[in-house]
Design a protein around this motif. Structure first.
Motif, PDB file in Angstrom:
ATOM      1  N   THR A 129       0.595  -1.095   0.062  1.00 54.16           N
ATOM      2  CA  THR A 129      -0.009   0.792  -0.390  1.00 54.16           C
ATOM      3  C   THR A 129       0.814   1.434  -0.007  1.00 54.16           C
ATOM      4  OG1 THR A 129      -1.239   1.495   1.481  1.00 54.16           O
ATOM      5  CG2 THR A 129       0.297  -0.175   2.881  1.00 54.16           C
ATOM      6  N   HIS A 130       0.591   2.484   0.152  1.00 48.06           N
ATOM      7  CA  HIS A 130       0.714   3.309  -0.222  1.00 48.06           C
ATOM      8  C   HIS A 130       1.052   3.782   1.146  1.00 48.06           C
ATOM      9  CE1 HIS A 130       0.333   4.857  -4.091  1.00 48.06           C
ATOM     10  NE2 HIS A 130      -0.648   4.743  -4.312  1.00 48.06           N
ATOM     11  N   GLY A 131       2.589   4.504   1.594  1.00 52.60           N
ATOM     12  CA  GLY A 131       3.515   4.489   2.807  1.00 52.60           C
ATOM     13  C   GLY A 131       3.833   5.756   2.634  1.00 52.60           C
ATOM     14  N   LYS A 132       4.544   6.390   3.751  1.00 50.88           N
ATOM     15  CA  LYS A 132       5.581   7.385   3.930  1.00 50.88           C
ATOM     16  C   LYS A 132       5.894   7.929   4.825  1.00 50.88           C
ATOM     17  CE  LYS A 132       5.006  11.362   1.026  1.00 50.88           C
ATOM     18  NZ  LYS A 132       4.807  12.303   0.147  1.00 50.88           N
ATOM     19  N   PHE A 133       7.784   8.463   5.080  1.00 58.34           N
ATOM     20  CA  PHE A 133       8.817   7.889   5.500  1.00 58.34           C
ATOM     21  C   PHE A 133       8.731   9.597   5.552  1.00 58.34           C
ATOM     22  CE2 PHE A 133       9.363   3.910   3.855  1.00 58.34           C
ATOM     23  CZ  PHE A 133       9.131   3.548   4.885  1.00 58.34           C
ATOM     24  N   SER A 134       8.768   9.943   7.016  1.00 63.97           N
ATOM     25  CA  SER A 134       9.166  11.388   6.876  1.00 63.97           C
ATOM     26  C   SER A 134      10.184  11.385   8.814  1.00 63.97           C
ATOM     27  CB  SER A 134       8.093  12.325   7.022  1.00 63.97           C
ATOM     28  OG  SER A 134       8.340  13.879   7.458  1.00 63.97           O
ATOM     29  N   SER A 135      10.741  12.744   8.621  1.00 63.07           N
ATOM     30  CA  SER A 135      11.121  13.421   9.409  1.00 63.07           C
ATOM     31  C   SER A 135      10.234  13.472  10.655  1.00 63.07           C
ATOM     32  CB  SER A 135      12.889  13.906   9.224  1.00 63.07           C
ATOM     33  OG  SER A 135      12.314  15.620   8.815  1.00 63.07           O
ATOM     34  N   LEU A 150      14.201   8.324   8.993  1.00 66.70           N
ATOM     35  CA  LEU A 150      14.109   8.577  10.755  1.00 66.70           C
ATOM     36  C   LEU A 150      12.637   7.604  10.933  1.00 66.70           C
ATOM     37  CD1 LEU A 150      14.858  11.655  11.783  1.00 66.70           C
ATOM     38  CD2 LEU A 150      15.902   9.389  12.776  1.00 66.70           C
ATOM     39  N   GLY A 151      11.985   8.036   9.589  1.00 69.59           N
ATOM     40  CA  GLY A 151      10.645   7.613   9.677  1.00 69.59           C
ATOM     41  C   GLY A 151      10.707   5.666   9.336  1.00 69.59           C
ATOM     42  N   LEU A 152      11.433   5.561   8.356  1.00 72.96           N
ATOM     43  CA  LEU A 152      11.732   4.123   8.236  1.00 72.96           C
ATOM     44  C   LEU A 152      12.027   3.533   9.485  1.00 72.96           C
ATOM     45  CD1 LEU A 152      11.598   1.854   6.482  1.00 72.96           C
ATOM     46  CD2 LEU A 152      13.710   2.630   5.601  1.00 72.96           C
ATOM     47  N   ALA A 153      13.278   3.760  10.511  1.00 71.97           N
ATOM     48  CA  ALA A 153      13.475   3.163  11.387  1.00 71.97           C
ATOM     49  C   ALA A 153      12.625   3.058  12.642  1.00 71.97           C
ATOM     50  CB  ALA A 153      14.952   4.560  11.992  1.00 71.97           C
ATOM     51  N   GLY A 154      11.558   5.023  12.663  1.00 69.32           N
ATOM     52  CA  GLY A 154      11.036   4.530  13.039  1.00 69.32           C
ATOM     53  C   GLY A 154       9.600   3.490  13.426  1.00 69.32           C
ATOM     54  N   ILE A 155       9.416   2.636  12.059  1.00 66.45           N
ATOM     55  CA  ILE A 155       8.415   1.998  12.099  1.00 66.45           C
ATOM     56  C   ILE A 155       8.630   1.103  12.332  1.00 66.45           C
ATOM     57  CG2 ILE A 155       6.960   0.874  10.196  1.00 66.45           C
ATOM     58  CD1 ILE A 155       6.223   3.014   8.817  1.00 66.45           C
ATOM     59  N   ALA A 156      10.151   0.551  11.802  1.00 66.08           N
ATOM     60  CA  ALA A 156      11.138  -0.866  11.900  1.00 66.08           C
ATOM     61  C   ALA A 156      11.198  -0.765  14.192  1.00 66.08           C
ATOM     62  CB  ALA A 156      12.767  -0.431  11.394  1.00 66.08           C
ATOM     63  N   VAL A 157      11.485  -0.166  14.614  1.00 59.42           N
ATOM     64  CA  VAL A 157      11.480  -0.153  15.863  1.00 59.42           C
ATOM     65  C   VAL A 157       9.812  -0.418  16.945  1.00 59.42           C
ATOM     66  CG1 VAL A 157      11.722   1.376  17.375  1.00 59.42           C
ATOM     67  CG2 VAL A 157      13.017   1.611  16.447  1.00 59.42           C
ATOM     68  N   LYS A 158       8.852   1.153  15.898  1.00 59.32           N
ATOM     69  CA  LYS A 158       8.008   0.519  16.664  1.00 59.32           C
ATOM     70  C   LYS A 158       7.033  -0.666  16.559  1.00 59.32           C
ATOM     71  CE  LYS A 158       6.576   4.087  19.206  1.00 59.32           C
ATOM     72  NZ  LYS A 158       5.915   4.153  20.243  1.00 59.32           N
TER      73      LYS A 158
END
Length: 883
Positions: A750-756, A809-817
């Protein structure tokens, strides 16, 4: 009057004491530290045997506290307590001691505060009182003290007890304040969803109330807390509700406070947006912020008015509206002169001085001597008031001013005095700043060893503050790049001393690696606006037993060079290489490469720039990697490097991309993961996707026609799959499936976006945007005590936000969460037919028992053989466990 000179001339500062270096924007603190109100806690019948003089002392103490004259408040409250004790009025003695404890806490005298609240609670235990609000508010004060001492869990329990009393008594106003405080404490513990639940409860309670001053004030307090925890959009919505209520009841003083808060929230939004890129949206926020401050100035109290003026002054300077900023100088100077001596007036002067220093740096010829006079007066005022914390701020800032005028010996003396006071108060949030300042000063004087020592102490202090830093200084989250990140980077720069004839010791390399990993964790803390990331494992203790073919690469981007550290398996030593190149040049090349990767036909341009990065990061270690039979490279990437895929790094000599030789994985920090191979059980998957066009919150999302085919490909390789497609892919259905069944793989097409910005980091579901902060709640097991056991989370069709230098940072954040061992995602959205093919290849290879990193490599190579354009095969990255 601040004088301006016709030309810049370094002025010898002549004051022997006084100033500050912390960026102080006056904001509302997240924890309401209001004294217990006498008119709530006492009645005429209880005061009938008490002299009016003593009653007046108690009221006077509160007035002094509200005015920021804390040392005077202590004297008055001590006298009131003695009088109440003599007259046997123990109920009011409880109130007085509680207020005295809170005043001590505000002064940073935590031992005195602890002893005083203990006396209050001891008296309370032996009292039979009808007004239980006295007990509840005394507990509230105890909770504030516990929180200040880092006893967050104890504070929560104390506030729970007082909340029960408020509920029993039906005291809605005090209950709301109590719950807001509790939410702040939960945030510090990383209990984001519990905090969100409490704040939602507060909002619902306030919404049900008729318009009143209590409602307006409660909504303002809620809006301020939401700003501190980083929920800026919601903060603004709540504050606007508060503004409407205050307007309806014509509460002009409260309305002024609300407008100031609204200005502070839009200012935070502006800084947050500027952190990403300077664009039109940021300019609009500047105008909105200035308008809020302007409206606040017209109706606010004198204290609020000067806060609005000072914040506006700083914003105008930051936005380079220098002439407009200069026009405010006479008005601000006049208002500061009219302020009564207090902590607020001291901080206002320091704030003003900091802004003047910025103006002076913009070549406006502001006199450094006049700035020193302002700060000198601040120190003297703090000493007269006995306010040690304010004195430390003022002294340290004056030391910073001496530093800027290159009077290093004087700067060092002042900073050491500021540090001594801050250390005695156990105020880590200012202690680290003076340690950092001393480190800079010693480094400028050529004492590298001494500088490193102070930097290390500053670093240790920051690490110990990880949970409390946002609470103690709400502005830190918005000035992370200026006030926190440099401590880490400058320490690493000193440890890896920039000298061609100097080779860092193993100990220095090891420490530099640890510091840069700690910076990664601190950045994620700042991203979430909460300290929630606790290292899970020491990678060096486990990795050699599990994968002796993996090497770890740490590129560190400093102002004047790139440092690269290599950790090889089975070896205690660390390899190191240094590339002398300006940070600005590094970022220009990375930005160019990131843009070229978006263009399918720019392969030659991609190879040129990615080849340069290959030469920085890989070429110096080619022989060592080959000799040690390395098969997998695990990168702990720094700065803008996180926004480009390492797979695309190009070896011009061999005409090969890095992925053609090595499997590749990323991690936000090796301390965060415990590498484990995919469990030797039959894997199962939950697949979900949105293939049709959607419009959510007026934001259009184009159709992804091959999503059904992609999910079909996954099912063909993993027969035990559950599918949620289009209308079935709702957040509720996703959560239900995850809680009912333990899936080893979750695949979201699906669509998604990674952001600071966490508010702009999301995954599209059929019914909305699943934001990064909601992942943890979504993946909680049915008992709510642990995360579901996901081995691999796949996010296809996602992309990093263009122009956002820290979008990864958003990608890393999702990975952590998500709590998954591994996360596979795309840095930009490609043609979904290519994605479907790649995912099919990936799962096919994974089924053979291959590691995740190698399975991804083989899938990318399969696409590369069909189409050599990096646009199609390069965007996929594996974050976390590579086995």
């Amino acid at each position: 009057m601040v004088k301006r000179h016709n030309g810049f001339k370094r002025v010898k500062l002549v004051f022997s004491l006084l100033l500050l270096t912390a960026v102080l924007t006056i904001t509302t603190a997240p924890i309401n530290a209001e004294l217990i109100r006498v008119n709530i806690l006492t009645s005429k019948s209880r005061l009938q045997n008490t002299h009016a003089k003593t009653e007046n002392l108690l009221q006077q103490g509160k007035a002094l506290y509200d005015a920021g004259r804390l040392a005077e408040a202590v004297k008055v409250l001590k006298q009131a307590n003695a009088d109440f004790e003599r007259s046997g009025n123990k109920a009011n003695q409880v109130v007085t001691l509680s207020n005295l404890a809170l005043t001590y806490q505000q002064m940073g005298q935590l031992r005195d505060a602890e002893a005083t609240i203990a006396r209050s609670l001891n008296l309370l235990a032996h009292l039979q009182i009808s007004n239980l609000d006295i007990a509840a508010q005394t507990l509230d004060v105890q909770g504030k003290l516990q929180l200040a001492q880092g006893q967050t869990e104890a504070a929560l329990e104390t506030w729970r007890q007082s909340a029960n009393i408020y509920k029993k008594n039906g005291n809605e106003a005090l209950l709301i304040r109590n719950r807001v405080n509790s939410a702040s404490a939960m945030q510090l513990l990383g209990l984001y969803y519990q905090a969100k639940t409490v704040l939602t409860e507060v909002e619902q309670r306030l919404t049900k109330q008729p318009d009143s001053l209590v409602k307006a004030t409660g909504l303002r307090s809620l809006g301020n807390v939401l700003r501190v925890i980083g929920n800026l959009n919601q903060s603004r919505v709540i504050l606007e509700e508060s503004r409407k209520v205050a307007s309806n009841i014509q509460a002009s003083t409260e309305l002024g406070e609300i407008l100031l808060s609204l200005g502070n929230t839009t200012l935070a939004q502006y800084r947050n947006l500027l952190y990403i890129q300077n664009n039109e949206a940021a300019k609009k926020l500047v105008q909105q912020t200035l308008e809020y401050y302007k409206r606040a100035e017209l109706i606010a109290s004198p204290t609020t008015r000067i806060q609005a003026h000072l914040n506006k002054f700083r914003l105008l300077i930051d936005d380079k509206q220098i002439s407009t900023a200069l026009s405010l100088l006479p008005q601000i100077e006049s208002e500061l002169k009219n302020l009564s001596p207090s902590r607020n007036s001291i901080y206002a002067q320091i704030n003003f001085a900091e802004s003047l220093i910025k103006l002076q740096q913009n070549n406006t010829h502001i006199s450094l001597l006049d700035i020193a006079k302002i700060l000198s007066a601040s120190v003297q005022q703090a000493q007269i008031l006995g306010d040690k914390r304010a004195e430390s701020y003022a002294l340290g800032t004056l030391g910073g001013l001496y530093e800027k005028s290159n009077q290093l010996a004087e700067a060092q003396k002042l900073t050491q005095k500021a540090l001594l006071i801050a250390s005695s108060l156990q105020s880590g949030d200012i202690t680290y700043q003076w340690l950092w300042q001393l480190g800079r000063l010693l480094n400028q004087q050529g004492d590298t060893r001494g500088a490193i020592s102070y930097y290390q102490e500053a670093f240790k202090t920051l690490e110990s503050l990880r949970r409390d830093l946002l609470f103690m200084n709400p502005e830190i989250q918005f000035s992370f790049r200026d006030m926190v990140e440099p401590v880490y980077r400058e320490l690493v720069g000193l440890q890896l001393y920039n000298n061609k004839n100097y080779q860092p010791s193993f100990e220095n390399l090891k420490q530099a690696r640890y510091v840069i990993e700690s910076l990664q964790l601190a950045e994620l803390d700042n991203f979430f606006r909460q300290a929630c990331l606790i290292p899970k494992v020491n990678i060096d203790q486990v990795v050699d037993k599990k994968d002796r073919s993996a090497a770890f690469i740490y590129p560190i981007v400093l102002k004047d060079r790139i440092e690269v550290i290599l950790k090889l398996p089975g070896q205690d030593n660390l390899a190191h290489n240094q590339v002398e190149i300006a940070q600005s040049q590094v970022e220009d090349i990375i930005d160019k490469l990131r843009g070229d990767l978006q263009e399918p036909d720019y392969t030659s341009q991609v190879q040129e720039n990615s080849g340069q990065i290959y030469n920085w990061l890989i070429r110096p270690f080619e022989t060592q990697l080959t000799n040690n039979k390395i098969k997998t490279l695990v990168f702990v990437l720094d700065a803008s490097l996180r926004n480009i895929p390492m797979a695309v790094l190009y070896n011009k000599q061999q005409d090969k991309y890095l992925i053609e030789k090595y499997a590749i994985a990323l991690t936000p920090g090796l301390q965060l993961i415990d590498p484990q191979p995919l469990q030797k059980v039959q894997i199962n998957a939950l697949t979900a996707g949105v293939g049709e066009k959607r419009v959510i919150n007026n934001q259009p999302f184009a159709p992804l026609k091959n999503v059904p085919q992609e999910l079909k490909q996954v099912k063909s390789e993993i027969p035990q799959s559950k599918q949620l497609l289009n209308q079935e892919f709702t957040q509720k259905n996703l959560q239900t499936q995850l809680q009912q069944t333990s899936f080893s793989i979750v695949h979201l097409a699906t669509h998604g976006k990674f952001s600071s910005d966490p508010e702009k980091t999301f995954i599209l579901t059929w019914d909305g945007l699943l934001k990064v902060r909601d992942f943890e709640k979504l993946l909680r097991t049915t008992d709510g005590n642990s995360l579901t056991n996901i081995e691999l989370l796949v996010l296809s069709a996602c992309e990093t936000a263009l122009g956002d230098k820290r979008a990864a940072l958003g990608l890393a954040g999702i990975a952590v969460k998500a709590g998954a061992r591994s996360t596979l995602a795309s840095l930009w959205s490609v043609e979904d037919s290519s994605t479907a093919f790649l995912m099919g290849e990936f799962y096919q290879q994974l089924n053979t028992g291959m590691s995740k990193a190698e399975a991804l490599r083989q899938a990318q190579l399969a696409v590369l053989q069909k189409d050599k354009k990096p646009f199609h095969w390069a965007p996929y990255v594996l974050v976390g466990n590579w086995l």
